[in-house]
Enzyme design. Structure first.
Site, PDB file in Angstrom:
ATOM      1  N   HIS A  22       0.954  -1.146  -0.006  1.00 43.88           N
ATOM      2  CA  HIS A  22       0.376   0.204   0.033  1.00 43.88           C
ATOM      3  C   HIS A  22       0.945   1.483   0.028  1.00 43.88           C
ATOM      4  O   HIS A  22       0.758   2.151   0.979  1.00 43.88           O
ATOM      5  CB  HIS A  22      -1.103  -0.231   1.062  1.00 43.88           C
ATOM      6  CG  HIS A  22      -2.056  -0.787   0.909  1.00 43.88           C
ATOM      7  ND1 HIS A  22      -3.366  -1.048   0.868  1.00 43.88           N
ATOM      8  CD2 HIS A  22      -2.052  -2.196   1.194  1.00 43.88           C
ATOM      9  CE1 HIS A  22      -4.522  -1.877   0.657  1.00 43.88           C
ATOM     10  NE2 HIS A  22      -3.271  -2.660   1.139  1.00 43.88           N
ATOM     11  N   TYR A  77       3.132  -4.997   9.967  1.00 38.00           N
ATOM     12  CA  TYR A  77       2.729  -3.420   8.993  1.00 38.00           C
ATOM     13  C   TYR A  77       4.440  -2.612  10.373  1.00 38.00           C
ATOM     14  O   TYR A  77       5.187  -1.940   9.686  1.00 38.00           O
ATOM     15  CB  TYR A  77       1.820  -3.026  10.369  1.00 38.00           C
ATOM     16  CG  TYR A  77       0.203  -3.370   9.073  1.00 38.00           C
ATOM     17  CD1 TYR A  77       1.614  -4.787   8.129  1.00 38.00           C
ATOM     18  CD2 TYR A  77      -0.480  -2.610   9.217  1.00 38.00           C
ATOM     19  CE1 TYR A  77      -0.215  -5.165   7.249  1.00 38.00           C
ATOM     20  CE2 TYR A  77      -1.477  -3.490   8.080  1.00 38.00           C
ATOM     21  CZ  TYR A  77      -0.978  -4.020   7.285  1.00 38.00           C
ATOM     22  OH  TYR A  77      -2.518  -4.289   6.728  1.00 38.00           O
TER      23      TYR A  77
HETATM   24  C1  HEM Z   1      -0.869 -11.691   6.296  1.00 40.94           C
HETATM   25  C2  HEM Z   1      -1.644 -10.799   5.396  1.00 40.94           C
HETATM   26  C3  HEM Z   1      -1.235  -9.659   5.247  1.00 40.94           C
HETATM   27  C4  HEM Z   1       0.382  -8.818   4.994  1.00 40.94           C
HETATM   28  C5  HEM Z   1       1.642  -9.189   5.111  1.00 40.94           C
HETATM   29  C6  HEM Z   1       0.060  -7.778   4.842  1.00 40.94           C
HETATM   30  C7  HEM Z   1       0.938  -6.509   5.002  1.00 40.94           C
HETATM   31  C8  HEM Z   1       1.141  -4.850   5.449  1.00 40.94           C
HETATM   32  C9  HEM Z   1       2.202  -4.389   5.072  1.00 40.94           C
HETATM   33  C10 HEM Z   1       3.433  -4.242   5.300  1.00 40.94           C
HETATM   34  C11 HEM Z   1       1.477  -2.622   5.125  1.00 40.94           C
HETATM   35  C12 HEM Z   1       1.939  -1.790   5.143  1.00 40.94           C
HETATM   36  C13 HEM Z   1       2.336  -1.434   6.361  1.00 40.94           C
HETATM   37  C14 HEM Z   1       2.314   0.461   6.828  1.00 40.94           C
HETATM   38  O1  HEM Z   1       4.258   0.566   6.135  1.00 40.94           O
HETATM   39  O2  HEM Z   1       2.972   0.704   7.769  1.00 40.94           O
HETATM   40  C15 HEM Z   1       0.440  -2.865   4.937  1.00 40.94           C
HETATM   41  C16 HEM Z   1      -1.006  -1.856   4.929  1.00 40.94           C
HETATM   42  C17 HEM Z   1      -2.488  -1.910   4.015  1.00 40.94           C
HETATM   43  N1  HEM Z   1      -2.977  -3.433   4.618  1.00 40.94           N
HETATM   44 FE1  HEM Z   1      -2.007  -5.202   4.801  1.00 40.94          FE
HETATM   45  N2  HEM Z   1      -1.363  -6.912   4.782  1.00 40.94           N
HETATM   46  C18 HEM Z   1      -2.327  -8.267   5.237  1.00 40.94           C
HETATM   47  C19 HEM Z   1      -3.230  -8.103   4.870  1.00 40.94           C
HETATM   48  C20 HEM Z   1      -4.335  -7.233   5.240  1.00 40.94           C
HETATM   49  C21 HEM Z   1      -6.115  -7.306   5.415  1.00 40.94           C
HETATM   50  C22 HEM Z   1      -6.667  -8.523   5.589  1.00 40.94           C
HETATM   51  C23 HEM Z   1      -6.549  -5.887   4.626  1.00 40.94           C
HETATM   52  C24 HEM Z   1      -7.700  -5.923   5.163  1.00 40.94           C
HETATM   53  C25 HEM Z   1      -8.650  -5.705   5.259  1.00 40.94           C
HETATM   54  C26 HEM Z   1      -5.097  -5.149   4.103  1.00 40.94           C
HETATM   55  C27 HEM Z   1      -5.201  -3.986   4.734  1.00 40.94           C
HETATM   56  C28 HEM Z   1      -4.102  -3.185   4.325  1.00 40.94           C
HETATM   57  C29 HEM Z   1      -4.060  -1.891   4.195  1.00 40.94           C
HETATM   58  C30 HEM Z   1      -5.295  -0.607   4.055  1.00 40.94           C
HETATM   59  C31 HEM Z   1      -3.174  -1.038   3.680  1.00 40.94           C
HETATM   60  C32 HEM Z   1      -2.551   0.084   3.794  1.00 40.94           C
HETATM   61  C33 HEM Z   1      -2.978   0.986   5.343  1.00 40.94           C
HETATM   62  C34 HEM Z   1      -1.850   2.085   5.515  1.00 40.94           C
HETATM   63  O3  HEM Z   1      -2.480   3.311   4.895  1.00 40.94           O
HETATM   64  O4  HEM Z   1      -1.087   2.771   6.463  1.00 40.94           O
HETATM   65  N3  HEM Z   1      -3.505  -5.653   4.558  1.00 40.94           N
HETATM   66  N4  HEM Z   1       0.039  -4.238   5.016  1.00 40.94           N
END
Ligand code: HEM
Length: 364
Positions: A76, A340
């Site tokens: 993201h 995260y």
């Molecule tokens: C094992 C599963 C998942 C992994 C490894 C993962 C990994 C990540 C990582 C590394 C980030 C960036 C975090 C940061 O630097 O602040 C991220 C952001 C995000 N993820 Fe995931 N994610 C997973 C599952 C999900 C799920 C299930 C959802 C929603 C239901 C989701 C929604 C989001 C959203 C909306 C962002 C952006 C948040 C922001 O603007 O900081 N992710 N994810």
């Protein structure tokens, strides 16, 4: 009461709070919590018992697939910061003792994003859209949520997420993923094939402003007598979206232009689970017709270029929860919290470069 030009937004403890000071305050709290609370699983080396995956495996995987983009979220990566407030109508207190559900207004800092680790990729309407919200007063218990515009999540386990990520990697020389790799992945992950079919029945809307954003993972709401209720939540839009602009940032540009002229609003619907509903597998939908409680409205009044002091510095860790909301045993949740935090640590330790979405450059 509110405006998008820095005028008073809230009366907070008797003092009007301007939008800018609110953003700065929330940003500072966000950064602080990200280090202390976001790192819930930091002491654990492994993502889950019996799994060979670590936080670093994911960070390396994102870099291998999307390239190295210092200073940006590892997933993201492309996004825009927003600010506003949440008006609770009191209905949520039936299920949860969290203060955020008591009638009244609390501040919100948020971020719209597109899935994927390339902060400069062209907007694609089919890419999953994200909305991160930090709801609540600075310095008090916050409710953080990072949601998607999907009906269900494609993976039921961290391993599934990781394997799908790697299967999507463009092959050197071809510029495209190896179709055989995705075939092998799908053969091993029937749950992802089913979840993808469900998501296809809900095609993406024209823009961010008319997207429904859902928790997908299940949480437990806990009331004053410790009764626990499984809940999935959604923020349902109360407006149509401006059509996406042409150019690489078409979806974000339309969002920025729209929030300049009108506050954008979403209703918070709490879907109440029944005892047999799945709580540990985000690929499985709950049956239609479950009771829904309208708990209030989030209003977003301003968009900002990601920068120090706004959502850029917030870790939308899904395990930063107020008293009254608890995680389920869905294995994605602890993995998300750990990864995260690792992404946050990595990006805050790297030099930054200007983001793709510069609000001031979006044509009026
Ligand atoms: C094992 C599963 C998942 C992994 C490894 C993962 C990994 C990540 C990582 C590394 C980030 C960036 C975090 C940061 O630097 O602040 C991220 C952001 C995000 N993820 Fe995931 N994610 C997973 C599952 C999900 C799920 C299930 C959802 C929603 C239901 C989701 C929604 C989001 C959203 C909306 C962002 C952006 C948040 C922001 O603007 O900081 N992710 N994810």
């Amino acid at each position: 009461m509110s405006d998008d030009h820095g005028g008073p937004l809230f009366i907070w403890r008797g003092t009007p709070v301007a939008r800018r000071s609110l953003l700065v305050g929330l940003g500072a709290v966000g950064a602080f919590l990200a280090v202390d609370l976001g790192a819930v699983a930091y002491a654990n080396k492994w993502i889950a018992a019996g799994s060979a995956l670590t936080r670093q495996t994911f960070i390396d995987g994102f870099r291998a697939v999307y390239g190295s983009h210092p200073g940006f979220r590892k997933n993201h990566a492309k996004g825009v910061a927003v600010a506003g407030y949440f008006d609770a109508n009191g209905n949520g207190t039936e299920l949860s003792r969290a203060a955020v559900f008591r009638s009244g207004r609390v501040p919100v800092t948020g971020r719209f994003s597109l899935a994927g680790g390339n902060p400069f990729g062209a907007d694609n309407p089919a890419t999953a859209r994200g909305l991160g919200l930090a709801i609540g007063f600075p310095g008090e218990q916050q409710w953080r949520t990072a949601m998607l515009n999907l009906a269900v999540f494609p993976d039921k386990s961290p391993q599934g997420f990781y394997d799908r990520l790697l299967a999507s990697r463009a092959e050197a020389g071809r510029g495209k993923p190896d179709p055989e790799a995705m075939k092998r992945f799908n053969a091993a992950h029937p749950e992802t094939v089913k979840a993808t079919a469900i998501n296809k029945t809900r095609p993406p809307t024209p823009g961010f402003a008319d997207s429904t954003f859902s928790s997908l993972n299940t949480f437990f709401f806990v009331d004053g007598s410790n009764a626990r209720t499984p809940v999935r939540w959604s923020f349902v839009p109360l407006q149509a979206a401006l059509p996406a602009g042409s150019g690489d940032n078409g979806l974000f540009d339309a969002l920025v232009r729209q929030v300049r002229v009108e506050p954008l609003r979403w209703r918070l619907l709490l879907t109440v689970g029944q005892p047999a509903d799945p709580t540990t597998d985000a690929t499985l939908p709950w049956p239609d017709g479950r009771r829904q409680i309208d708990a209030g409205t989030v209003t977003l009044t301003a968009a900002e270029t990601e920068a120090a002091g706004n959502a850029r510095d917030v870790n939308f860790d899904p395990l930063v929860l107020p008293d009254g909301i608890e995680p389920s045993d869905d294995p994605l949740l602890s993995a998300r919290s750990a990864v995260y935090a690792a992404s946050y640590r990595a990006r805050t330790g790297e030099p930054t470069s200007p983001p793709a979405i510069r609000v001031e450059d979006v044509a009026r």
